[in-house]
Design a protein around this motif. Sequence first.
Motif, PDB file in Angstrom:
ATOM      1  N   ASN A  95     -14.506  -0.193  -8.590  1.00  0.00           N
ATOM      2  CA  ASN A  95     -14.225   0.081  -7.183  1.00  0.00           C
ATOM      3  C   ASN A  95     -15.065   1.201  -6.601  1.00  0.00           C
ATOM      4  N   GLY A  96     -15.623   2.054  -7.468  1.00  0.00           N
ATOM      5  CA  GLY A  96     -16.401   3.187  -6.978  1.00  0.00           C
ATOM      6  C   GLY A  96     -15.572   4.415  -6.692  1.00  0.00           C
ATOM      7  N   PHE A  97     -14.262   4.296  -6.788  1.00  0.00           N
ATOM      8  CA  PHE A  97     -13.375   5.429  -6.549  1.00  0.00           C
ATOM      9  C   PHE A  97     -12.025   5.131  -7.184  1.00  0.00           C
ATOM     10  N   ILE A  98     -11.240   6.183  -7.379  1.00  0.00           N
ATOM     11  CA  ILE A  98      -9.859   6.035  -7.845  1.00  0.00           C
ATOM     12  C   ILE A  98      -9.131   7.336  -7.555  1.00  0.00           C
ATOM     13  N   PHE A  99      -7.889   7.236  -7.087  1.00  0.00           N
ATOM     14  CA  PHE A  99      -7.086   8.410  -6.786  1.00  0.00           C
ATOM     15  C   PHE A  99      -6.313   8.848  -8.027  1.00  0.00           C
ATOM     16  N   LEU A 100      -5.989  10.139  -8.067  1.00  0.00           N
ATOM     17  CA  LEU A 100      -5.267  10.692  -9.210  1.00  0.00           C
ATOM     18  C   LEU A 100      -3.912  10.018  -9.379  1.00  0.00           C
ATOM     19  N   ASN A 101      -3.229   9.734  -8.289  1.00  0.00           N
ATOM     20  CA  ASN A 101      -1.909   9.098  -8.396  1.00  0.00           C
ATOM     21  C   ASN A 101      -1.994   7.709  -9.012  1.00  0.00           C
ATOM     22  N   GLN A 102      -3.107   7.009  -8.815  1.00  0.00           N
ATOM     23  CA  GLN A 102      -3.278   5.710  -9.456  1.00  0.00           C
ATOM     24  C   GLN A 102      -3.328   5.874 -10.976  1.00  0.00           C
ATOM     25  N   VAL A 103      -4.034   6.914 -11.430  1.00  0.00           N
ATOM     26  CA  VAL A 103      -4.125   7.173 -12.869  1.00  0.00           C
ATOM     27  C   VAL A 103      -2.772   7.613 -13.411  1.00  0.00           C
ATOM     28  N   ARG A 104      -2.083   8.462 -12.666  1.00  0.00           N
ATOM     29  CA  ARG A 104      -0.756   8.897 -13.110  1.00  0.00           C
ATOM     30  C   ARG A 104       0.202   7.718 -13.204  1.00  0.00           C
TER      31      ARG A 104
END
Length: 332
Positions: free
Chosen positions: A236-245
């Motif tokens: 995707n070229g990006f990812i938010f911290l909450n997605q990883v959490r």
Amino acid sequence: MPQAVTRAMGKLWLRTKKSSPEICVVSGIVCGGAALVMVGVRTWKKKDDLQKDISLVKDRMDTIKGAKENNNQELVKSERKELVKQGGALAKDLVKTYWVPALLGVGSAGLIWGGRTMLRRELSAVTSAYALLMESYKQYRQRVIDDVGIEKDQEYMHGIKMVDAVDEKTGEVTRRAIVDKSKSISPYSVWWCEGEFDDETGEWIWRNGMWRDNALMNESTLKCVQNAANDLLRANGFIFLNQVREMLGLPPTREGQIVGWTLCGGDGFIDFGVFPSKQHPLEKIAPVNRLFLDNKTCNALLDFNVDGPILGALDAIYGKKCADKLADTYKV
């Protein structure tokens, strides 16, 4: 001018500048409301004149249509001239009736957009300052590690102190970690454990369904999630911290809605700070995580290497207004 007066004017100017986005938005809403009210009032007052003009125009159009059907070209030409005059009169009445509400409506849109632009500029400035602060902080931490070692950095940063413990039965001396969460100053780190239990209520505040009472299984889980998160980052070229959490079974945080990783700038990869790599050698692994890797504890310290707030960076990568769309998508 007296100094007291200039000082008071300066304070007033600063307060006005600070509140200018709110002032613009509120003023825009007031202007929009006034425009709607004026449209209703003026329409009610001028309804008879407007209906008369519209009726005349409609009659002329019907007459022209009938003349065309009867092939009466002279009547068509004369009626068209009259239609132009009556259309002009109708347009004039519409302008005279609605020019003030229209002006207020345009002003309302401009004020609201201006407030939004001011907020975006402030956010951009704060993001830039944050990035500089984080870079300075990373350099400071590295100097602490070089001076007093990774163990002291872990104690200062995460409130985790390593101590020697003696087994009463065997007399064996082992290293253990004492966790004091009240002393942790790391904004993005989290303790990988079963969850957080409230002793007063006797209930779990939150519980990690992915954690197991087995160090090998937890190590495998963390490796799989880290690899999967990096795959999403590359896809995707990006990812938010909450997605990883969320992938880790951890509750979301407020800062996790804004910070994350991108492929443009930053490290370009996701590191939980647990496993050694070329960019993160074993000597830089926190001592508590070395115990985890040695299967002496089931808990690990996850210290995410986030790039910082990524909404502004996404505009530069994917084009204007991309960050706004993503903010709506992920409810930022």
